[in-house]
Design an enzyme around this catalytic site. Structure first.
Site, short mmCIF file in Angstrom:
data_model
loop_
_atom_site.label_atom_id
_atom_site.label_comp_id
_atom_site.label_asym_id
_atom_site.label_seq_id
_atom_site.Cartn_x
_atom_site.Cartn_y
_atom_site.Cartn_z
N ARG A 81 -112.26 105.59 7.45
CA ARG A 81 -112.66 106.87 6.84
C ARG A 81 -114.06 107.28 7.33
NH1 ARG A 81 -112.46 107.29 0.37
NH2 ARG A 81 -114.39 106.10 0.55
N LYS A 90 -116.68 112.44 3.90
CA LYS A 90 -117.63 111.85 2.94
C LYS A 90 -119.03 111.96 3.55
CE LYS A 90 -117.98 107.81 -0.12
NZ LYS A 90 -118.08 108.52 -1.39
N GLU A 126 -110.81 116.76 -8.17
CA GLU A 126 -111.15 115.34 -8.39
C GLU A 126 -112.33 115.29 -9.36
OE1 GLU A 126 -112.57 113.58 -4.74
OE2 GLU A 126 -113.61 115.40 -4.16
N1 PMP Z 1 -114.06 111.43 -4.85
C1 PMP Z 1 -115.37 111.47 -4.57
C2 PMP Z 1 -116.07 112.77 -4.52
C3 PMP Z 1 -116.07 110.27 -4.30
O1 PMP Z 1 -117.36 110.30 -4.00
C4 PMP Z 1 -115.36 109.04 -4.38
C5 PMP Z 1 -116.06 107.75 -4.06
N2 PMP Z 1 -117.03 107.41 -5.02
C6 PMP Z 1 -114.00 109.06 -4.72
C7 PMP Z 1 -113.38 110.27 -4.92
C8 PMP Z 1 -113.20 107.79 -4.82
O2 PMP Z 1 -113.02 107.23 -3.55
P1 PMP Z 1 -112.90 105.65 -3.31
O3 PMP Z 1 -111.73 105.18 -4.11
O4 PMP Z 1 -112.69 105.51 -1.85
O5 PMP Z 1 -114.18 105.04 -3.80
#
Ligand code: PMP
Length: 300
Positions: free
Chosen positions: A52, A151, A184
Site C-alpha cells: 500500500r 495514505k 469511513e
Molecule cells: N481509514 C483511515 C483514514 C485510516 O487512517 C486508517 C488507518 N489508521 C484506516 C482507515 C484503517 O486502515 P488499516 O486497517 O490499514 O489500519
C-alpha cells in the site's frame, strides 16, 4: 523496548532523530505513510502495508529510494535495535528537503523515516461497552481532489473531522463522502451487520482500503458470514443490527450509538465479538518474524 528511529540509513534513539525544517513532508504534508502493528515478535501483514505504501507513493509520483525488500529489512533492523516485540511502526516517506516552494522537483531525494514505538490503545472497557460516534459535518476528500485510498501525510481532512468529534465529547466519528454516503471513520474503516450480512462501503466511496478491513472480510468469509461491499447511507448505519470499526490501532471495536441512535441492543453484537476474537487469533499466528527462526532473542 526502547523507541528507535531509522532515518535515511541510520538507526538512532527516538529523541535523537531530527529532520530538516525544509522537508516538504513538514512544509506541505507531501509524502506517504503506513501504521503497522507488531504482535508477539511478528509484524502483522507487513507485505500488505509495504504494498500500500508503494501504491500511495506511485500515485503522488514519489520515488522511494529503497526496494520493498530493503524497506522490510530496514524495518526489522529498527525493531531489533529497540528490542520491540509488541508495538507500533510508523513508516514515513517524505518528498525530502527542498526550498520553500511547492515544486516537488526541487527535492532531490525522498526521506525514509521508520519509527518503532509503543502504541496507545482505546481503554479496555470501551471494547466491552462499544463506542458512541457521530457522523461528521466535514466530508471525506473526494477522489477527484485527493483520493483517500492514498495514505498521504496530508491528514487535515481527517483532523478537521476529529476536532468535531472531540468537541462532541467523543473519541471517533464517521465521515461521509461528498455525495452523503458513508465513507469511513476518521482513522478506521466502518462495517455494519444487517440481516446476517456483513456490509462495508466499497473503495469507490472514497476510503482507505484498510489492511484490517481486508483481514476482517477474509475472516468473516472463513466463518461462513456473507460479506458485501455496498454503498451505505447514514440510515443504513442507524438501522443496522451491529456496527463496528476496524483499524491497525483500534483492531475491531463495536459502535453502539451513532448520532444519538442506539445500534441494535446498544451493546457489542455477536458477529462483532466473533470477528474480534478471530482477529486476535490471527494476530497470534500471522506475521513476519522480527528474529529469524532459531536466532538469539527470538520470541517464537
Ligand atoms: N481509514 C483511515 C483514514 C485510516 O487512517 C486508517 C488507518 N489508521 C484506516 C482507515 C484503517 O486502515 P488499516 O486497517 O490499514 O489500519
Amino acid at each position: 523496548m526502547r523507541p528507535m528511529v531509522y532515518l535515511d540509513g541510520r538507526i538512532v534513539p527516538a529523541g535523537e532523530a531530527m529532520v530538516s525544517v525544509y522537508d516538504h513532508g513538514l512544509l506541505y504534508g507531501d509524502g506517504v505513510f503506513e501504521g503497522i502493528r507488531v504482535y508477539h515478535g511478528r509484524v502483522f501483514r507487513l507485505e500488505q502495508h509495504i504494498r500500500r505504501l508503494y501504491r500511495s507513493a506511485r500515485a503522488i509520483m514519489l520515488d522511494i529510494p529503497l526496494t520493498p525488500s530493503e524497506l522490510i529489512d530496514a524495518t526489522l533492523a529498527t525493531l531489533r535495535a529497540g528490542e520491540c516485540t509488541d508495538g507500533y511502526i510508523r513508516l514515513i516517506v517524505t518528498r525530502g528537503v527542498g526550498d520553500l516552494g511547492l515544486d516537488p522537483g526541487k527535492c532531490p531525494k525522498a526521506s525514509i523515516i521508520i519509527i518503532c514505538d509503543g502504541i496507545s490503545l482505546y481503554p479496555a472497557e470501551l471494547y466491552e461497552r462499544g463506542l458512541e460516534v457521530i457522523t461528521c459535518a466535514t466530508r471525506r476528500t473526494p477522489p477527484t481532489s485527493l483520493d483517500p485510498s492514498v495514505k498521504s501525510l496530508n491528514y487535515l481532512n481527517n483532523i478537521l473531522a476529529k476536532i468535531e468529534v472531540k468537541r462532541a465529547g467523543l473519541l471517533e466519528g464517521i465521515m461521509l463522502n461528498s455525495e452523503g454516503y458513508v465513507a469511513e471513520a476518521t482513522g478506521d474503516n466502518v462495517f455494519v451487520v444487517s440481516e446476517g450480512q456483513l456490509l462495508t462501503p466499497p473503495t469507490h466511496c472514497g476510503i482507505l482500503v484498510g489492511v484490517t478491513r481486508d483481514a476482517v472480510m477474509e475472516l468473516a468469509r472463513r466463518e461462513g458470514i456473507e460479506v458485501q461491499e455496498r454503498v451505505l447511507t447514514p440510515v443504513d448505519l442507524y438501522a443496522a443490527d451491529e456496527c463496528f470499526l476496524t483499524g491497525t490501532a483500534a483492531e475491531v471495536i463495536a459502535v453502539v450509538k451513532i448520532d444519538g441512535r442506539v445500534i441494535g441492543d446498544g451493546a457489542p453484537g455477536p458477529v462483532t465479538k466473533r470477528l474480534r476474537v478471530a482477529f486476535h487469533a490471527l494476530t497470534e499466528t500471522e506475521g513476519v518474524p522480527i528474529y529469524p527462526e532459531g536466532a538469539a532473542g527470538s520470541s517464537g
